[in-house]
Design an enzyme around this catalytic site. Structure first.
Site, PDB file in Angstrom:
ATOM      1  N   LYS A 103     -45.292  19.276 122.494  1.00 47.03           N
ATOM      2  CA  LYS A 103     -44.614  18.366 123.431  1.00 47.03           C
ATOM      3  C   LYS A 103     -44.903  16.941 123.025  1.00 47.03           C
ATOM      4  O   LYS A 103     -45.946  16.653 122.424  1.00 47.03           O
ATOM      5  CB  LYS A 103     -45.109  18.596 124.855  1.00 47.03           C
ATOM      6  CG  LYS A 103     -44.122  18.170 125.917  1.00 47.03           C
ATOM      7  CD  LYS A 103     -43.080  19.244 126.179  1.00 47.03           C
ATOM      8  CE  LYS A 103     -42.064  18.830 127.194  1.00 47.03           C
ATOM      9  NZ  LYS A 103     -41.207  19.942 127.616  1.00 47.03           N
ATOM     10  N   GLY A 115     -31.424  15.716 138.085  1.00 48.85           N
ATOM     11  CA  GLY A 115     -31.111  15.266 136.726  1.00 48.85           C
ATOM     12  C   GLY A 115     -30.414  16.403 136.015  1.00 48.85           C
ATOM     13  O   GLY A 115     -29.646  17.171 136.620  1.00 48.85           O
ATOM     14  N   ASN A 116     -30.726  16.533 134.731  1.00 55.13           N
ATOM     15  CA  ASN A 116     -30.165  17.594 133.917  1.00 55.13           C
ATOM     16  C   ASN A 116     -30.279  18.968 134.545  1.00 55.13           C
ATOM     17  O   ASN A 116     -29.291  19.609 134.861  1.00 55.13           O
ATOM     18  CB  ASN A 116     -31.029  17.649 132.650  1.00 55.13           C
ATOM     19  CG  ASN A 116     -30.275  17.192 131.467  1.00 55.13           C
ATOM     20  OD1 ASN A 116     -29.110  17.506 131.361  1.00 55.13           O
ATOM     21  ND2 ASN A 116     -30.924  16.448 130.593  1.00 55.13           N
ATOM     22  N   ALA A 117     -31.537  19.379 134.715  1.00 57.91           N
ATOM     23  CA  ALA A 117     -31.831  20.731 135.170  1.00 57.91           C
ATOM     24  C   ALA A 117     -31.362  20.936 136.615  1.00 57.91           C
ATOM     25  O   ALA A 117     -30.729  21.952 136.943  1.00 57.91           O
ATOM     26  CB  ALA A 117     -33.327  20.997 135.037  1.00 57.91           C
TER      27      ALA A 117
END
Ligand code: NAD
Length: 445
Positions: free
Chosen positions: A102, A223-225
């Site tokens: 990460k 957001g995205n998720a």
């Protein structure tokens, strides 16, 4: 105790249950490499600003390090180490030939212009490029990083190594070597886990059989998720009653047309794009992020950041199921409380694994110069997630065997006690078995 320390305490607890070799647990208790860089970036006013970033390479027994890069003002080493650790476990649960890594840069990207964001991304790549590569370590998007940023990473890396190397990063735009289906993969994977879990719970009569239009869902993070799963839940007939973002939350106000008040998700996505937040959307009342977590709903989906459900609020959670689309939203202490209260948690290492699964498909297509259709990607994703879910479920509930008889069985666990394992414990159990196998096979001492 910081997040990473409590994760490792939990690793040893589950490793003991799984009878994992202590050498394996000791090796997993620390990342293999920590790359800590300070780098200069040219700003629009011509001045140079110094930024700080990390790339943590946790483990590569099963394949190259793999994991996203996060841009956030609160990034710290403890967080990046934790996120890298979870990637190792996640890739093993899904049986993807990757390890865990990460990255993170301490920056509030909302304060930068697009050019400054590009300069920062390219400078970060220059600082870490010797440690990444298609066979070494493959970054991807995470909080505040987008397909366009992934394209800048691929482009800068390719220039540095002197050859076109799209497979160095995943989550790229489709026209730049990204995979069809990657944009919606995290939500799609999470939705597949949710459907499987609800099916199992209703089959085993632990919860009464419910029609989807009576299943209420609250989502933290849009957001995205968060947006992806909201759209899928809405399309399938679930009632999305509340969502939130960093500016606050909203709860649908009752209306005569619906038995449970619900948000118009399609309009909400457009509203968020235009206004920058969900707050102020029509026919809603404002709530705080803390209130959202404690709403009376069937399914709670944390899709923002870590450590949101803690020992402080775990007793106040009313949802029957928590689907962890975010990484690490439930602390280990809270996990124990939720277990005792009979709340089912679909753990991050399974629930949000759709993203890394399609990242693997993207990497595979880049390496083999293939282009899969969206249907192929979605079908393979569903198959992979369902298989991992069934294996985790079989370990969690050894008496409730599932899947087709021809499927390979999940590793058996001895009846350690009369209690069932949580899905998180079972997922770790499965991952540790696979990691231990790789360790023994390749003698990674
Ligand atoms: P994102 O940047 O697109 O969205 C994050 C959302 O969370 C935003 O709506 C933001 O406003 C909100 N948020 C930030 N701080 C908040 C707070 N304190 N309270 C409530 N909301 C807050 O990021 P994303 O890609 O959707 O990632 C969200 C989570 O999902 C992260 O934990 C990430 O690691 C995890 N995840 C993402 C992917 C992926 O493919 N995007 C894959 C696996 C896991």
């Amino acid at each position: 105790m910081n997040t990473y320390e409590s994760i490792i305490k939990n690793l040893y607890r589950i490793g003991k249950m799984a009878e994992t070799d202590k050498k394996v647990l000791d090796a997993l208790s620390e990342p293999k490499n920590i790359i800590d860089v300070v780098f200069p970036v040219k700003m629009d006013d011509g001045k140079i600003r110094i930024f700080h970033g990390y790339r943590v390479q946790h483990n590569n027994w099963r394949g190259p390090y793999k994991g996203g890069i996060r841009y956030h003002q609160n990034v710290d080493l403890d967080e990046v180490k934790s996120l890298a650790f979870w990637m190792t476990i996640k890739c093993a649960v899904l049986d993807i030939p990757f390890g865990g890594g990460k990255g993170g840069v301490l920056v509030n990207p909302k304060e930068l212009s697009k050019k400054e964001l590009e300069n920062l991304t390219r400078a970060f790549v220059r600082a870490i490029h010797k440690s990444i590569g298609p066979e070494k370590d493959i970054p991807a998007p995470d909080v505040n990083t987008t397909p366009e940023i992934m394209d800048w990473i691929a482009d800068e890396y390719s220039k540095l190594v002197g050859k076109d190397s799209p497979a160095v990063v995943t989550g790229k735009p489709v026209e730049k070597g990204g995979s069809l289906g990657r944009g919606g993969a995290t939500g799609a994977g999470g939705f597949c886990v949710l459907e499987n879990l609800i099916k199992k719970l209703t089959e085993t009569t632990e919860t009464k059989s419910r029609k989807r239009d009576l299943v209420s869902v609250a989502i933290q993070g849009f957001g995205n998720a968060g947006q992806q799963i909201a759209k899928l839940c809405d399309k399938a007939g679930y009632q999305v009653i509340a969502v939130s973002d960093s500016k606050g939350g909203i709860l649908a106000i009752s209306n005569p047309e619906s038995r449970i008040p619900k948000l118009n998700v399609e309009d909400l996505v457009k509203y968020k794009q235009q206004s920058g937040s969900v707050v102020g959307f029509s026919k809603t009342e404002n709530i705080t992020n803390a209130e959202l977590l404690e709403l009376d709903c069937d399914v709670l989906i944390p899709a923002a950041l870590e450590n949101q459900i803690t020992e402080e609020n775990a007793n106040k959670i009313k949802a029957k199921v928590i689907l962890e689309l975010a990484n690490g939203p439930v602390t280990p202490e809270a996990d124990g409380i939720l277990k005792n209260r009979g709340i089912h948690v679909a753990p991050d290492v399974l629930a949000n694994a759709g993203g890394v699964t399609v990242s693997y498909f993207e990497w595979y297509q880049n390496i083999h110069n293939e282009r899969w259709t969206e249907k192929e990607v979605n079908d393979k994703l569903k198959e992979k997630i369902t298989d991992a879910f069934n294996k985790v479920w079989e370990i969690a509930r050894p008496d409730a065997r599932s899947g087709s008889p021809s499927e390979p069985e999940a590793p058996r666990r001895k009846p350690l006690c009369s209690e069932n394992l949580t899905c998180r414990e079972a997922a770790y159990f499965l991952a540790l078995k696979r990691l231990e196998e790789s360790y023994l096979l390749f003698r990674w001492d």
